[in-house]
Motif scaffolding. Structure first.
Motif, mmCIF file in Angstrom:
data_model
loop_
_atom_site.group_PDB
_atom_site.id
_atom_site.type_symbol
_atom_site.label_atom_id
_atom_site.label_comp_id
_atom_site.label_asym_id
_atom_site.label_seq_id
_atom_site.Cartn_x
_atom_site.Cartn_y
_atom_site.Cartn_z
ATOM 1 N N PHE A 173 0.806 -1.234 0.000
ATOM 2 C CA PHE A 173 0.000 0.000 0.000
ATOM 3 C C PHE A 173 0.839 1.284 0.000
ATOM 4 O O PHE A 173 0.273 2.383 0.004
ATOM 5 C CB PHE A 173 -0.950 0.065 1.211
ATOM 6 C CG PHE A 173 -1.852 -1.112 1.386
ATOM 7 C CD1 PHE A 173 -2.622 -1.604 0.326
ATOM 8 C CD2 PHE A 173 -1.945 -1.764 2.611
ATOM 9 C CE1 PHE A 173 -3.458 -2.686 0.496
ATOM 10 C CE2 PHE A 173 -2.780 -2.851 2.786
ATOM 11 C CZ PHE A 173 -3.535 -3.325 1.730
ATOM 12 N N GLU A 209 0.350 3.704 -3.026
ATOM 13 C CA GLU A 209 -1.054 4.146 -3.049
ATOM 14 C C GLU A 209 -1.324 5.193 -1.968
ATOM 15 O O GLU A 209 -1.963 6.222 -2.219
ATOM 16 C CB GLU A 209 -1.960 2.928 -2.845
ATOM 17 C CG GLU A 209 -3.435 3.267 -2.772
ATOM 18 C CD GLU A 209 -4.270 2.053 -2.391
ATOM 19 O OE1 GLU A 209 -5.453 2.253 -2.028
ATOM 20 O OE2 GLU A 209 -3.741 0.921 -2.427
ATOM 21 N N ILE A 210 -0.833 4.935 -0.745
ATOM 22 C CA ILE A 210 -1.102 5.852 0.370
ATOM 23 C C ILE A 210 -0.363 7.167 0.184
ATOM 24 O O ILE A 210 -0.916 8.256 0.428
ATOM 25 C CB ILE A 210 -0.700 5.201 1.709
ATOM 26 C CG1 ILE A 210 -1.575 3.986 1.998
ATOM 27 C CG2 ILE A 210 -0.812 6.196 2.864
ATOM 28 C CD1 ILE A 210 -1.135 3.176 3.211
ATOM 29 N N LYS A 234 -5.744 0.829 8.783
ATOM 30 C CA LYS A 234 -7.161 0.782 8.370
ATOM 31 C C LYS A 234 -7.334 -0.090 7.129
ATOM 32 O O LYS A 234 -8.318 -0.828 7.008
ATOM 33 C CB LYS A 234 -7.667 2.202 8.108
ATOM 34 C CG LYS A 234 -9.176 2.280 7.891
ATOM 35 C CD LYS A 234 -9.703 3.701 7.956
ATOM 36 C CE LYS A 234 -9.270 4.482 6.734
ATOM 37 N NZ LYS A 234 -9.932 5.821 6.670
ATOM 38 N N LYS A 235 -6.356 -0.058 6.241
ATOM 39 C CA LYS A 235 -6.434 -0.896 5.034
ATOM 40 C C LYS A 235 -6.245 -2.378 5.391
ATOM 41 O O LYS A 235 -6.911 -3.250 4.832
ATOM 42 C CB LYS A 235 -5.394 -0.452 4.009
ATOM 43 C CG LYS A 235 -5.751 0.843 3.289
ATOM 44 C CD LYS A 235 -4.734 1.176 2.211
ATOM 45 C CE LYS A 235 -5.180 2.397 1.411
ATOM 46 N NZ LYS A 235 -6.432 2.122 0.639
ATOM 47 N N ASN A 280 -9.391 -3.617 6.661
ATOM 48 C CA ASN A 280 -10.535 -3.472 5.746
ATOM 49 C C ASN A 280 -11.604 -2.565 6.347
ATOM 50 O O ASN A 280 -12.800 -2.890 6.362
ATOM 51 C CB ASN A 280 -11.138 -4.838 5.393
ATOM 52 C CG ASN A 280 -10.182 -5.690 4.589
ATOM 53 O OD1 ASN A 280 -9.486 -5.191 3.711
ATOM 54 N ND2 ASN A 280 -10.108 -6.980 4.917
#
Length: 726
Positions: free
Chosen positions: A364, A367-368, A406-407, A410
């Motif tokens: 991630f 993306e983050i 948080k990712k 989910n």
């Protein structure tokens, strides 16, 4: 309700994972109540319920109390006494108390702990601490400790039950609350408590460790049972498979930059997490921040004044914070490492990560980092920690990990058992940000502090060794202690003092230590806000010490001069004695040499004699050999002569015997012996004569036995005459 009483009553209670885990809290409280009534008194369900409500702020129905009493009766802890009247509640009487239900144990432990601490303070600070004012320091510490206990209990329980309205009120109330100031005791006592309170928590003394650990655990349990009296959510133990994402400060602890105690405690935490089935990971974002932090600390250290070994040694002993620089000083003193070498050595984190199976991930990340959400999170973090001084990289790092967690989850989660992932940190400000970022949502925070993690997982860990209890004490106290230390003035004053002392050439370690532990001097510096006056006071203190040293030295010089005269007299006397000894040694040496010469002569004589003896031995050996040869030759000749003699003798015996026998048997023909011829015993007489002849002739070869032969000859001669004239 008295909070301290509630904590003391829960101090030795340790929940476990037994089959009756949903009832053990209630059973403990009911048994504690019945025990409190003493073995001689009885109580009923209503009285027990009232006692629990008054003492622990928890309400139970009478039916629940009765069910608990029935379980306790099965265990033979109590006996239920039924009433003869139909509508009168049964009463409970104690049979066998639980050994852990004894408030006196923690009271006695507290008295020992603070009694020992008081004696220590009076002895160490005898000029300022007396039996009359030491109680002020004890009460101040207990106030400080009470705040720590309450905060610890509330924050740990809120992690388990974020959706409970009561925990939300707790968090709202303590949001932003930190322990900034200790009670004002006046002058030197204020400095003493700032020095000694951190040392109290660092002590490895067993009574102190047991006291702190039991109270921290009791605070957690007391706040826990106010939210969930059966602890059903807590005991689910669905932690296997959860993920712990490690913060940069955890990595700093793993390489020892927060001191030895946290180094050991965090290494133990890694083992405990692995034992419980947690997956340990570090993001590449954190690893970059780790290297960045090492570099910044190195640059800062290079800009700082280079302490001499003497000042660095004093700094390690008196400064309470375990910073990057303090850690370096320890290596500098022990190994003489340059700061660059130290930084390079500490940068080798990969081996430690591999040793604990800690995985590196960049999931991630791209993306983050490109998302607008990250910018929003950074703004929230700045709002919640507006008083802090944080770099952009730290803000981005912490905000990044809230989104990352948080990712992994989910989305938002509301139960501890469903969390799946946590950001593990030492940072006491991150929980404030985590609560603020939820914006009133009753969800789990993204992070969990090391003290909360150790507390929440305590029942699930094997606690059969002192190493766990030490790690528990260090981790549950360090966030509060760190917050307090950051607000204490005394360390900042010490740092200024040490920097000033470092400017002096050949500064003595003991002098630096004495100044930085002089309570009165530190107090006067802490009250001074003007830096120039602070430096002036330090200079004056050093000048005063130097003057005192000169005055002391003057007296010392006089004493030394007198001692020198006395010593010179002793030396002169010793020289005279030494000369006598030398003369005696010379005489003895000459005597020794003479003896050696005589011994040498004797040795030569002995060597000659030895050679003669060896030669004589050889001659004797040769003569003995010749004699043996002659003896053998004589023996051979003698043997031959004996053989020849035996042949002659036995030959003579044979001739005489044969000749005599012929004469005897042919006597009638050789001699005209009529009487013999016609004799009636003619044959017997011949036989006797023949035997007589044998005996006579045998005396020739067997002459040694002539006595026997003569007797035998006489006997046969008598026999012959008997026959002849009988």
């Amino acid at each position: 309700m008295n909070v301290k009483t509630a904590l003391f009553k829960l101090a030795f209670f340790e929940p476990n994972l037994s089959d009756e885990k949903d009832n053990q809290i209630l059973d403990y409280l009911v048994l504690e109540c019945i025990t409190a009534h003493s073995p001689m008194l009885e109580c009923n369900s209503a009285e027990v319920a009232k006692y629990i409500k008054t003492t622990f702020s928890i309400e139970f129905e009478e039916a629940e109390i009765l069910s608990s009493a029935e379980r306790l009766q099965e265990k033979e802890n109590i006996i239920i006494i039924e009433s003869a009247k139909k509508y009168v509640s049964p009463r409970f009487k104690l049979m066998k108390a639980d050994s852990d239900i004894n408030q006196n144990k923690i009271v006695e432990l507290e008295e020992r702990v603070f009694g020992d601490w008081s004696d220590y303070l009076i002895k160490k600070y005898e000029k300022f601490v007396t039996e009359s004012n030491v109680e002020k320091l004890v009460q101040s510490f207990q106030t400080f400790l009470s705040k720590m206990l309450v905060l610890h209990g509330k924050e740990s329980v809120a992690t388990l039950y974020p959706d409970n309205p009561k925990t939300q009120k707790w968090l709202d109330k303590i949001n932003g609350e930190i322990i900034k100031e200790l009670p004002k005791l006046g002058k030197e006592l204020d400095i003493i408590q700032q020095i000694e309170i951190p040392l109290f928590f660092k002590s490895d003394e067993k009574n102190r460790k047991d006291y702190l650990n039991n109270l921290f655990n009791a605070s957690f349990l007391w706040h826990l049972i106010q939210i969930d009296d059966a602890c059903t959510e807590y005991f689910k133990k669905t932690i296997e498979g959860q993920i712990l994402v490690l913060d940069n400060n955890i990595l700093f602890s793993l390489i020892g930059l927060h001191g030895t105690e946290l180094l050991n405690a965090v290494h133990n935490l890694m083992n405990y997490a692995t034992e419980l089935g947690y997956e340990l990971i570090v993001t590449t974002k954190t690893l970059d921040e780790f290297y960045n932090s090492i570099q910044k600390n190195t640059e800062k250290a290079l800009k700082s004044p280079l302490y001499s070994k003497e000042i660095a040694l004093a700094a390690i002993d008196v400064l309470e914070t375990n910073t990057f620089l303090v850690s370096y000083w320890k290596e500098f003193i022990n190994n003489g490492l340059a700061i660059e070498e130290f930084a390079l050595e500490k940068s080798h984190i990969n081996n430690i990560l591999k040793g604990y199976g800690i995985k590196l991930t960049e999931q991630f990340r791209e993306e983050i980092e490109k998302s607008e959400e990250l910018k929003d999170e950074e703004s929230l973090l700045r709002e919640s920690c507006s008083t802090g001084n944080f770099s952009q990289s730290v803000i981005e790092h912490d905000a990044f990990h809230r989104i990352f967690i948080k990712k992994l989850r989910n989305g938002f989660k509301y139960k501890f058992s469903e969390a799946k992932a946590w950001f593990l940190t030492h940072d006491s400000k991150l929980p404030t940000y985590a609560h603020h970022a939820l914006k009133g949502r009753r969800a789990l925070p993204f992070c969990i502090s090391t003290n909360e993690w150790m507390q929440v997982n305590r029942p699930f860990l094997k606690r059969n060794n002192s190493e766990y209890e030490k790690s528990f004490q260090v981790l549950v106290t360090q966030p509060f202690l760190r917050t307090a230390l950051s607000n204490f003035k005394v360390d900042k004053v010490k740092e200024k003092l040490l920097s000033k002392l470092n400017r002096y050439n050949n500064m003595d370690t003991q002098l630096a230590f004495d100044l930085t532990t002089d309570v009165h001097f530190l107090y006067s510096l802490s009250k001074e806000k003007n830096d120039e006056k602070v430096e002036e006071k330090i200079d004056n203190a050093i000048l005063e010490i130097n003057q005192n040293l000169r005055d002391e030295n003057k007296d010392v010089y006089e004493i030394l001069e007198k001692q020198e005269i006395e010593n010179q007299e002793k030396i002169n006397n010793l020289n005279v004695d030494l000369e006598k000894i030398r003369s005696e040694l010379t005489e003895k040496e000459e005597l020794h040499n003479n003896l050696l010469a005589e011994l040498s002569k004797l040795k030569g004589s002995l060597d000659n004699m030895s050679q003669k003896i060896d030669k004589r031995d050889e001659e004797i050996t040769t003569s003995k050999k010749e004699l043996d040869d002659k003896n053998k030759e004589i023996e051979t000749i003698s043997k031959t002569a004996r053989t020849q003699k035996a042949i002659i003798i036995w030959g003579l015996f044979a001739v005489l015997l044969i000749s005599g026998s012929l004469i005897i048997w042919f006597m009638e023909k050789l001699f005209d012996w009529q009487w013999f011829t016609v004799h009636s015993y003619n044959l017997a007489m011949k036989i006797i004569l023949n035997i007589e002849l044998v005996l006579i002739t045998l005396n020739i070869p067997l002459s040694k036995h002539w006595v026997i032969w003569i007797s035998a000859i006489g006997a046969f001669l008598i026999a012959f005459l008997t026959f002849a004239f009988g």
